[in-house]
Write an enzyme that holds these catalytic residues in place. Structure first.
Site, short mmCIF file in Angstrom:
data_model
loop_
_atom_site.label_atom_id
_atom_site.label_comp_id
_atom_site.label_asym_id
_atom_site.label_seq_id
_atom_site.Cartn_x
_atom_site.Cartn_y
_atom_site.Cartn_z
N PHE A 247 0.67 -1.20 -0.05
CA PHE A 247 0.08 -0.10 -0.01
C PHE A 247 0.97 1.23 -0.08
CE2 PHE A 247 -1.81 3.89 1.67
CZ PHE A 247 -2.99 3.83 1.44
N GLU A 248 0.76 2.17 -1.11
CA GLU A 248 1.35 3.55 -1.04
C GLU A 248 0.52 4.35 -2.02
OE1 GLU A 248 5.61 2.99 -1.93
OE2 GLU A 248 5.01 3.03 -4.00
N ILE A 249 0.40 5.54 -1.60
CA ILE A 249 -0.01 6.47 -2.62
C ILE A 249 0.99 7.49 -2.83
CG2 ILE A 249 -1.91 8.16 -3.05
CD1 ILE A 249 -3.61 6.43 -1.12
#
Length: 356
Positions: A247-249
């Site tokens: 998960f990364e933005i």
């Protein structure tokens, strides 16, 4: 006196329209432009053709919890051509635009400076030592691609932000706002939900190479950054903390920057993606620590997220308000309640950037 038939029809049509609009707005079936424009962003998914079933679950999660209201597009990438089955099974899960692309062979193969005989020998050694994915060749190509090449794909060039999505994950709370908009408004360049210690036997010489980079390119490293989070002795040693990048933005301008590109190219030449098993998570995290101030990195503490092995689960009012289904007290899953989750708490201890 009864209303004329034509006027009654008009009132009925108006009522139907109002009820329809209310339903769309309050049942969250569509994104309504105007109040808060979307950001130029996408979900990015690295997948194989056999992943379609697990991806349908992932897409159902993110669509139900968030994207059915915003319709951000998806970009699927594969080192092989996508099958008609994969396209059909994933496209049917969203009303958003979906793009499918094949990874260029030069981004999923050995660079000319890598000794493939040595690489095969090192994989064998790591496997015999019980290193996770120690003998996997494809895993190494994946880590290198995710570290510094995915955003170079032609399909990614049109976007300013991206949100990574993987098979087999779960979003366990509603996301009642737009994280992309939040990041843009607050000038955040990297965001995460889970921070964890790295398996140090996968990266025995990574920090040695990072120190060589810092010595070679001191002009690219700002005087104020987040280095303290990964090194408590001013860069002498690495404590293993990293953001779990499944998960990364991110603001893609960070990855496209001279600083990041120079950093990745330097590490790529060091050979550790193939001679060891350097992962994209420590590479991204160390880069964020080197180049970004604390205020440019954000912990989405209110997003409930599960990846096989660990979860981040909000608590208190956020758990209730966002209709969470995870258990924040489950020490077998919830990273912030386990010893492996110490990195998350230490992020909060990171001193704020001094202001002039």
């Amino acid at each position: 006196m009864p209303l004329p038939r034509s006027l009654l029809v008009r009132y009925l049509l108006l009522a139907v329209g109002v009820i329809g609009l209310y339903t769309l707005l309050h049942k969250n079936y569509i994104y309504v432009p105007g109040a808060e424009p979307r950001v130029n962003a996408c979900f990015t998914v690295l997948a194989r053709n056999h992943d379609w079933r697990a991806l349908r679950d992932s897409m159902r999660q993110i669509e139900d919890r968030f994207n059915s209201r915003y319709n951000y597009p998806y970009v699927f990438l594969n080192d092989k051509p996508f099958s008609a089955e994969f396209i059909n099974m994933t496209q049917s899960m969203t009303r958003a635009q979906v793009h499918y692309g094949q990874i260029p062979s030069e981004h999923w193969s050995y660079p000319e400076w890598i000794n493939q005989t040595k690489a095969a020998s090192r994989r064998k050694e790591m496997h015999e030592k019980g290193v996770m994915y120690g003998d996997s060749e494809s895993y190494r190509h994946m880590c290198r691609f995710e570290s510094g090449l995915f955003f170079q794909h032609p399909l990614m060039q049109q976007f300013d932000y991206y949100w990574r999505l993987e098979p087999g994950i779960k979003y366990e709370c509603d996301i009642n706002y737009d994280p992309f908009v939040y990041m843009k408004k607050n000038k955040i360049r990297y965001a995460w939900t889970i921070a964890i210690y790295e398996l140090m036997n996968t990266i025995p010489t990574l920090w040695t190479s990072v120190k060589k980079y810092m010595h070679t390119h001191p002009d690219l490293i700002p005087s104020t950054n987040s280095l303290w989070w990964v090194s408590r002795d001013n860069g002498t040693t690495y404590n293993g903390c990293h953001f779990w990048s499944n998960f990364e933005i991110a603001d893609l301008s960070f990855y496209r920057s001279k600083e990041y590109q120079t950093f990745f190219d330097f590490l790529d030449r060091e050979g550790g993606f193939f001679y060891e098993r350097w992962g994209d998570a420590p590479v991204h995290s160390i880069a964020a620590a080197l180049f970004l101030q604390k205020e440019e990195v954000h912990w989405f503490n209110d997003i409930g997220y599960y990846h096989p092995g660990w979860q981040h689960c909000p608590s208190g009012n956020a758990w209730l308000d966002n209709r969470c289904t995870c258990d924040p007290n489950d020490k077998s899953k919830t990273i912030t309640n386990a010893n492996w989750g110490k990195c998350s708490h230490e992020w909060e201890m990171l001193p704020d950037t001094p202001r002039a």
